[in-house]
Design a protein around this motif. Structure first.
Motif, mmCIF file in Angstrom:
data_model
loop_
_atom_site.group_PDB
_atom_site.id
_atom_site.type_symbol
_atom_site.label_atom_id
_atom_site.label_comp_id
_atom_site.label_asym_id
_atom_site.label_seq_id
_atom_site.Cartn_x
_atom_site.Cartn_y
_atom_site.Cartn_z
ATOM 1 N N GLY A 8 33.798 39.506 34.271
ATOM 2 C CA GLY A 8 32.421 39.063 34.363
ATOM 3 C C GLY A 8 32.400 37.592 34.750
ATOM 4 N N PRO A 9 31.292 36.877 34.552
ATOM 5 C CA PRO A 9 31.258 35.441 34.850
ATOM 6 C C PRO A 9 32.259 34.698 33.968
ATOM 7 C CG PRO A 9 29.048 36.322 34.611
ATOM 8 C CD PRO A 9 29.976 37.397 34.136
ATOM 9 N N ASP A 92 40.636 37.987 27.783
ATOM 10 C CA ASP A 92 40.210 39.375 27.972
ATOM 11 C C ASP A 92 41.114 40.143 28.933
ATOM 12 O OD1 ASP A 92 39.322 38.011 30.234
ATOM 13 O OD2 ASP A 92 37.193 38.471 29.923
ATOM 14 N N VAL A 93 41.505 39.524 30.061
ATOM 15 C CA VAL A 93 42.320 40.275 31.016
ATOM 16 C C VAL A 93 43.695 40.612 30.440
ATOM 17 C CG1 VAL A 93 41.164 39.401 33.080
ATOM 18 C CG2 VAL A 93 43.126 38.173 32.170
ATOM 19 N N LEU A 94 44.237 39.744 29.583
ATOM 20 C CA LEU A 94 45.535 40.044 28.987
ATOM 21 C C LEU A 94 45.427 41.213 28.011
ATOM 22 C CD1 LEU A 94 46.992 36.458 28.377
ATOM 23 C CD2 LEU A 94 47.284 37.967 30.355
ATOM 24 N N ASP A 95 44.322 41.280 27.269
ATOM 25 C CA ASP A 95 44.109 42.440 26.403
ATOM 26 C C ASP A 95 44.028 43.721 27.232
ATOM 27 O OD1 ASP A 95 44.085 40.924 24.100
ATOM 28 O OD2 ASP A 95 41.908 40.763 24.001
ATOM 29 N N VAL A 96 43.292 43.671 28.330
ATOM 30 C CA VAL A 96 43.126 44.860 29.165
ATOM 31 C C VAL A 96 44.460 45.280 29.769
ATOM 32 C CG1 VAL A 96 42.108 45.717 31.311
ATOM 33 C CG2 VAL A 96 40.689 44.490 29.664
ATOM 34 N N LEU A 97 45.193 44.325 30.319
ATOM 35 C CA LEU A 97 46.465 44.663 30.957
ATOM 36 C C LEU A 97 47.474 45.213 29.954
ATOM 37 C CD1 LEU A 97 46.808 41.614 33.379
ATOM 38 C CD2 LEU A 97 46.388 43.989 34.021
ATOM 39 N N LEU A 115 36.122 37.522 37.624
ATOM 40 C CA LEU A 115 35.451 36.361 38.248
ATOM 41 C C LEU A 115 34.112 36.745 38.884
ATOM 42 C CD1 LEU A 115 38.430 34.551 40.055
ATOM 43 C CD2 LEU A 115 37.540 34.119 37.769
ATOM 44 N N GLU A 116 33.358 37.574 38.214
ATOM 45 C CA GLU A 116 32.089 38.022 38.785
ATOM 46 C C GLU A 116 31.166 36.836 39.058
ATOM 47 O OE1 GLU A 116 28.665 41.398 37.895
ATOM 48 O OE2 GLU A 116 29.850 40.569 36.236
#
Length: 514
Positions: A8-9, A92-97, A115-116
């Motif tokens: 997201g942003p 957040d991206v590290l949790d998702v990955l 990077l929305e």
């Protein structure tokens, strides 16, 4: 607790805004945190500042702004660029990955675009961002489904370790994605169990399985390996630390980061000291990292050590892997008879072990030995069969290598134009598929230069320049020497001197041959 939001942003919840920042600082942070390892500054410049009058200055300014953006939460620096999270920081991206439950942010936002609304207007970065968004969207959707529907059955330490063992067996038998699913289940149950030692083991084996059998540059696997390393270091789990660091070294080698690879192997060696079964794997990895660099002779010596250690420890799998890699190093040095001996022994061990996942690799080496012995018809059959198995296993690296072998054999049998067309198709696939190991791409391009030279000199010259550029960028300098040799054979008056000058820095007499 601090949470860095990139889905997201991009923002840091609760942090005061810093005026004067553009979009590129956040883009730089996302690029680093979503990559599998250290990122060369040249790579950042290519993606974010391709048209800058002074790209180095632009990068320095953006780095300073990125540091202001994330404050003390993320430390960024070095060359290649690396990052480190402060204690209590989550991204957040590290949790998702990593496929883990979100910490400090809602799982409902796991599939938001990276990077929305903050995408820099740079075509090169946009292409990278598109690919990462697809990967993250798929991983985020999986995480959401898991959080909605999954309640892992209780599992003890023994059950989780059994899942790890079964997952690896399934992978070795030739079902990599099924094995990966089992290993992912082991990681999930280890998280529920709440035992850091078991979680570290599951993460390390999951990362190992993915990078070798599914995708060598998979960001989720790299994240799992880094987490395994942190947990193993914290709890003094030496064997797990060796495995995680060794596989991070493999990932770095696959992506062309030789310095980063050797640093990881040095860390692995420190954890492995005194245990031959662990030292063998580290020596094999270090040998792999050295094959196409300044020290292919050093690679052979390191792989000699790996073979000896594996035999002392009675580890036939480690011996097979080291023998196969030593065979490749010897082929690079034109030591064909010694290579044939290594490949023959590796094939025998792989057959005895039923190690289906490694067969396309050792059969490729067998085909190379046949090709060098002047038996292209037999070699083509070996390569074609190995390519078929690689396609069944869905292993892009082995598919590319054996497709290269088929084309090379076809050229030897009198069809260079058809072979060149096939090799160009492979190269186009390699460029589009970021998961192909760098050395494999350059191996294919080297063969394309040689084949094309027999019927289209200008095209071969262009290919050789591209080969040299890619070799210099990834640090696999032996291929830059080979590129100069191609140009010398095509009549470039400056290329012979360049070949001698470059080859003089390398421990490989084969590079001096004209």
């Amino acid at each position: 607790m601090t949470v860095v939001r990139l889905l997201g942003p991009p923002h840091l919840p609760g942090a005061a805004p810093v005026p004067g920042r553009g979009r590129k600082p956040w883009a730089l942070v996302a690029l680093l945190l979503c990559s599998t390892g250290p990122v060369p500054r040249s790579r950042v410049i290519d993606l974010l500042f391709p048209d800058a009058a002074d790209p180095q200055a632009a990068l320095r300014w953006t780095l300073s702004q990125a540091r202001r953006t994330v404050g003390d939460a993320v430390t960024v620096g070095g060359d290649p660029l690396t990052w480190e999270l402060a204690d209590g920081v989550h991204v957040d991206v590290l949790d998702v990955l990593a496929g883990r439950a979100p910490v400090g942010w809602p799982v409902s936002e796991a599939a938001l675009p990276l990077l929305e609304g903050a995408e820099p207007d740079v075509a090169e970065f946009s292409a990278w961002l598109h690919g990462r968004r697809l990967d993250l969207a798929a991983a985020g959707a999986r995480l959401q489904r898991a959080q909605r529907t999954r309640t892992c059955s209780p599992a003890g330490r023994g059950a989780v370790r059994d899942l790890v063992r079964v997952g690896e067996q399934v992978m070795d038998a030739g079902a990599p994605r099924d094995g990966a699913a089992i290993l992912a289940g082991a990681v999930r149950r280890a998280r529920v169990l709440g035992d850091d030692a078991v979680l570290a083991e599951a993460l390390a084996h999951y990362g190992h399985g993915i990078v070798h059998a599914v995708a060598s540059t998979d960001p989720g696997a790299a994240a799992a390996l880094r987490e395994a390393d942190r947990l193993a270091t914290r709890h003094g789990l030496a064997d797990v630390a060796v495995l995680a660091r060794r596989e991070l070294g493999f990932v770095a080698t696959a992506t062309g980061d030789q310095a980063g690879a050797l640093a990881q192997f040095a860390r692995a060696a420190a954890a492995a000291e005194g245990r031959p079964e662990q030292e063998a794997g580290v020596a094999c990895g270090r040998g792999f990292a050295l094959v196409d660099t300044l020290a292919s002779g050093g690679a052979v010596r390191e792989l000699d050590r790996a073979v000896a250690l594996a035999e002392v420890a009675d580890r036939p799998r480690a011996a097979a892997a080291a023998l196969a890699m030593r065979g490749r190093a010897r082929l690079q040095r034109d030591e064909d008879e010694l290579a044939e001996q290594d490949v023959r022994r590796a094939r025998a061990l792989v057959g005895e072990l039923g190690w289906t996942a490694l067969r396309p690799w050792v059969e490729f080496l067998h085909g190379e030995v046949l090709l060098r012995a002047g038996r292209p018809a037999e070699a083509e059959v070996v390569f074609a069969d190995a390519r078929t198995l690689a396609e069944v296993l869905d292993d892009a690296c082995w598919i590319a290598l054996n497709a290269r072998g088929v084309a090379s054999a076809r050229a030897r049998r009198g069809d260079p134009a058809g072979a060149a067309a096939a090799l160009r198709t492979v190269c186009e696939t390699l460029v589009a598929d970021a998961d192909i190991c760098c050395w494999i791409e350059l191996h294919v391009r080297d063969t394309l230069c040689a084949v094309t030279a027999s019927f289209d000199g200008p095209a071969a010259l262009a290919e050789s320049r591209l080969l040299a550029e890619r070799a210099d960028r990834t640090g696999l300098g032996e291929f830059a020497v080979r590129a100069a040799r191609h140009r010398a054979r095509l009549g470039d008056p400056d290329a012979s001197g360049e070949q001698r000058a470059r080859a003089g820095r390398y421990d490989n007499p084969a590079l001096l041959r004209t």
